[in-house]
Design an enzyme around this catalytic site. Structure first.
Site, PDB file in Angstrom:
ATOM      1  CB  CYS A 192      -1.076   0.123   1.379  1.00  0.00           C
ATOM      2  SG  CYS A 192      -0.277  -0.234   2.775  1.00  0.00           S
ATOM      3  CG  ASN A 226       3.970  -1.921   5.574  1.00  0.00           C
ATOM      4  OD1 ASN A 226       5.434  -1.900   5.328  1.00  0.00           O
ATOM      5  ND2 ASN A 226       3.663  -2.719   5.429  1.00  0.00           N
ATOM      6  CB  CYS A 235      -3.677   1.681   7.334  1.00  0.00           C
ATOM      7  SG  CYS A 235      -3.843   3.206   8.112  1.00  0.00           S
ATOM      8  NE  ARG A 236      -4.321   2.141   1.820  1.00  0.00           N
ATOM      9  CZ  ARG A 236      -3.819   1.998   0.701  1.00  0.00           C
ATOM     10  NH1 ARG A 236      -4.710   1.482  -0.442  1.00  0.00           N
ATOM     11  NH2 ARG A 236      -3.075   3.642   0.681  1.00  0.00           N
ATOM     12  CB  SER A 237      -0.490  -2.685   3.399  1.00  0.00           C
ATOM     13  OG  SER A 237       0.944  -2.788   3.396  1.00  0.00           O
ATOM     14  CG  ASP A 269      -5.389   5.813   2.465  1.00  0.00           C
ATOM     15  OD1 ASP A 269      -5.022   5.832   3.831  1.00  0.00           O
ATOM     16  OD2 ASP A 269      -4.566   6.767   2.104  1.00  0.00           O
TER      17      ASP A 269
END
Ligand code: 4NP
Length: 156
Positions: free
Chosen positions: A8, A11, A13-15, A124
């Site tokens: 993401c 690095n 939150c999402r990934s 995001d």
């Protein structure tokens, strides 16, 4: 053993959520894979995942407290077999670092596992509230299930 990298922007939150969710999904499959994550930006290198990401995954029994942010670098094309981007801009930023077609062939948007070719982004959640993190969890969980199914068919 196949290696999968989730990417993401930050690095945090999402990934790291994708790393934790996909690792958990594979843990019940008997398939041995390595899952890691990285961000296309360096702002948060060395930091732990955002507390809201950690909290959302803790609700599902997944601990990502030990993850630390790293930046995506071109060497990752050699290290990993599959590279999944969370959104379109992550995808473009990854491809910009690629040198050849075999590197580009390793990269796809994560949600194309669920909706092939539709290039749907995992939004995001950084500037929003907890609802964004719940939404990210659900999206990634659905992709994780397909990923494990795909591996069960072809790699076990
Ligand atoms: P991520 O979220 O890409 O899912 O880790 C973000 C984290 C930090 C920032 C943006 C997105 N930031 O601008 O610092």
């Amino acid at each position: 053993m196949k290696k999968i990298l989730m990417v993401c922007l930050g690095n945090i939150c999402r990934s790291p959520m994708a790393e934790g969710i996909v690792r958990e999904e594979f843990s019940h499959s008997g398939i041995d894979v390595q899952i890691d994550s990285a961000g296309t930006a360096a702002y948060h290198v060395g930091e732990s995942a955002d507390h809201r990401a950690q909290f959302e995954l803790a609700k599902h029994g997944i601990d990502i407290s030990k993850e630390r942010a790293q930046k995506f670098v071109a060497a990752h094309f050699d290290e990993y077999d599959y590279i999944f981007a969370m959104d379109q801009s992550n995808y473009n930023d990854i491809l910009r670092l690629s040198k050849n077609e075999s590197q580009r062939a390793k990269v796809d948007m994560l949600m194309n596992l669920v909706a092939s070719g539709e290039n749907i982004s995992v939004p995001d959640p950084y500037y929003g509230g907890d609802e964004g993190f719940r939404h990210v969890y659900k999206m990634i969980k659905s992709a994780a299930e397909v990923l494990v199914e795909n591996f069960s068919g072809s790699h076990s």
